[in-house]
Design an enzyme around this catalytic site. Sequence first.
Site, PDB file in Angstrom:
ATOM      1  N   ASN A 177       0.850  -1.188   0.000  1.00 15.18           N
ATOM      2  CA  ASN A 177       0.000   0.000   0.000  1.00 15.18           C
ATOM      3  C   ASN A 177       0.883   1.234   0.000  1.00 15.18           C
ATOM      4  O   ASN A 177       1.923   1.269   0.655  1.00 15.18           O
ATOM      5  CB  ASN A 177      -0.915   0.024   1.227  1.00 15.18           C
ATOM      6  N   TYR A 181      -0.026  10.141   3.604  1.00 14.07           N
ATOM      7  CA  TYR A 181      -0.385  10.426   4.988  1.00 14.07           C
ATOM      8  C   TYR A 181       0.531  11.525   5.540  1.00 14.07           C
ATOM      9  O   TYR A 181       1.725  11.544   5.252  1.00 14.07           O
ATOM     10  CB  TYR A 181      -0.236   9.182   5.863  1.00 14.07           C
ATOM     11  N   ARG A 182      -0.021  12.396   6.324  1.00 13.06           N
ATOM     12  CA  ARG A 182       0.807  13.423   6.955  1.00 13.06           C
ATOM     13  C   ARG A 182       1.689  12.793   8.027  1.00 13.06           C
ATOM     14  O   ARG A 182       1.336  11.774   8.630  1.00 13.06           O
ATOM     15  CB  ARG A 182      -0.073  14.519   7.546  1.00 13.06           C
ATOM     16  N   GLU A 240      -1.289   0.973  -5.512  1.00 13.30           N
ATOM     17  CA  GLU A 240      -1.098   2.303  -6.068  1.00 13.30           C
ATOM     18  C   GLU A 240       0.074   2.320  -7.055  1.00 13.30           C
ATOM     19  O   GLU A 240       0.063   3.083  -8.028  1.00 13.30           O
ATOM     20  CB  GLU A 240      -0.854   3.311  -4.944  1.00 13.30           C
ATOM     21  N   ASP A 289      -6.191  21.284   8.378  1.00 13.39           N
ATOM     22  CA  ASP A 289      -6.471  20.235   7.403  1.00 13.39           C
ATOM     23  C   ASP A 289      -7.284  20.734   6.217  1.00 13.39           C
ATOM     24  O   ASP A 289      -7.713  21.886   6.165  1.00 13.39           O
ATOM     25  CB  ASP A 289      -7.209  19.073   8.078  1.00 13.39           C
TER      26      ASP A 289
END
Length: 489
Positions: A177, A181-182, A240, A289
């Site tokens: 995967n 992501y932060r 991905e 965000d």
Amino acid sequence: MGRDFQTFLKQLETAGELAHVAAEVDPFLEMGAIADRVSKQSGGGRALVFDRPKGKTMPVAMNAFGSLRRMELALGVDQEPRGLDAIADRIEKLVQEAMPKPGTGFFEKLAKLPVLAEVSNWMPRTVRKGICQEVVLKGDQVRLSDLPVLTTWPEDGGPFITLGMSHTRNKQTGHRNTGLYRLQVYDDRTLGFHTQLHHDGARNRHGYGRDERMPVAVSFGGDPALTYAATAPLPPFLSEIMFAGFLRGEGIEMVSCVTNDLEVPADSELVIEGYVNPGELRREGPFGDHTGYYSLADDYPVLHVEAVTMRKNPVFPATIVGRPPQEDAYLGLATERIFLPLLRMVLPEIRDMHLPAAGAFHNLVILSMKKEYPGHAQKVMNAIWGTGQIMFTKGIVVVDEDIDPHDLTEVLFRLTSNVDPKRDMLFTEGPLDVLDHSADRFAFGSKVGIDATRKNRPWDGFPREWPRDLVFPDDILARLERRWEEYGL
């Protein structure tokens, strides 16, 4: 053909889509404020390269994906008349060719072999060397404080990596995967690993013991198709990396990490290698965000950094998220166009879809559809709430097939003129995005669907006569087109 991130930046510069900022700019708030202002210009402004980040030596690239034109360049469809829809056309054709029809015989199945061969071309390819490992730093050589990591909003919990692609592998299935992501920088050797409840990165943690090390690698840059693929709402069985291979038309070259058994794109600008102990949590956030609000601080796993590898003279990719529109609006636009054919596989009555940027991608979906029986609009609403990541949608508006869901003025006209609230609003409850602050329960709350279609079919059960739209005859409109210059207007 694929290309690395710096080649992409040069392509943007040649196209007039990139500006260099030669002045010294502070990664603490100043850089993010500049990118925020530029991204809100008409059409998304230009991509930015900050050549002199204050106190750092590595240039920073921002807003690289922040326009329709740049997304088309990133995904290689800038020469296609249909732009991003050309990728949707490829997906639709692939699905139609690959799906055998009932009663398909042996020779008909043989005809599908070219499709299977094409799929094999998208598979990642392992290589021995990559430019991402021209410089290797391990152990005490690693200092995350040397990287130009941005603090973008004044109440952020610290500096956050915002455009790093986190690579993990499911221990049971072996499925890889890659997620965007932060990552909060705690100190020189640890990061906050923000993998939310619904993310594959979080599910991959569940296969490890509380004190067992789960390897993680974070890559930056590489082929621009990679960054988009890391944001795409893919089904769990499709990696991905393979999807990026589909987008670029050939497999991504991957190289083994120097400290663990993961693989990363060989042409990355920079790679952070490390591990997570799923049972070790630390307070992460708050963070300004994409919802336009600060997401609240919470406990997330800690990523321990064991190595940093990079190419010589790398550029550090970053982004700012906040109140839309910003750069991520154009990543969302690509998803809207590219994944429409897959949604039509489940719901063929859908004609078009729009995810308005102001809805932060998961708060509002507008659909046009061909309505054919009583309750049809409500059936589509319920199907949306049960499908993949679009299940987070808090509001759905359904309009007729001849209405353009991208024309918000037209949609509001239909919403206000065709809707009886008691009759046409469907309320339900279900999962919400973890970042949704409006619900009184975590990641769960109410949703609404609004049927803004005309109620003029016999089976709509509308007891009164439904009025017709005001339109001029086609011959009059054609006459205006012929004579417009003659009118002198």
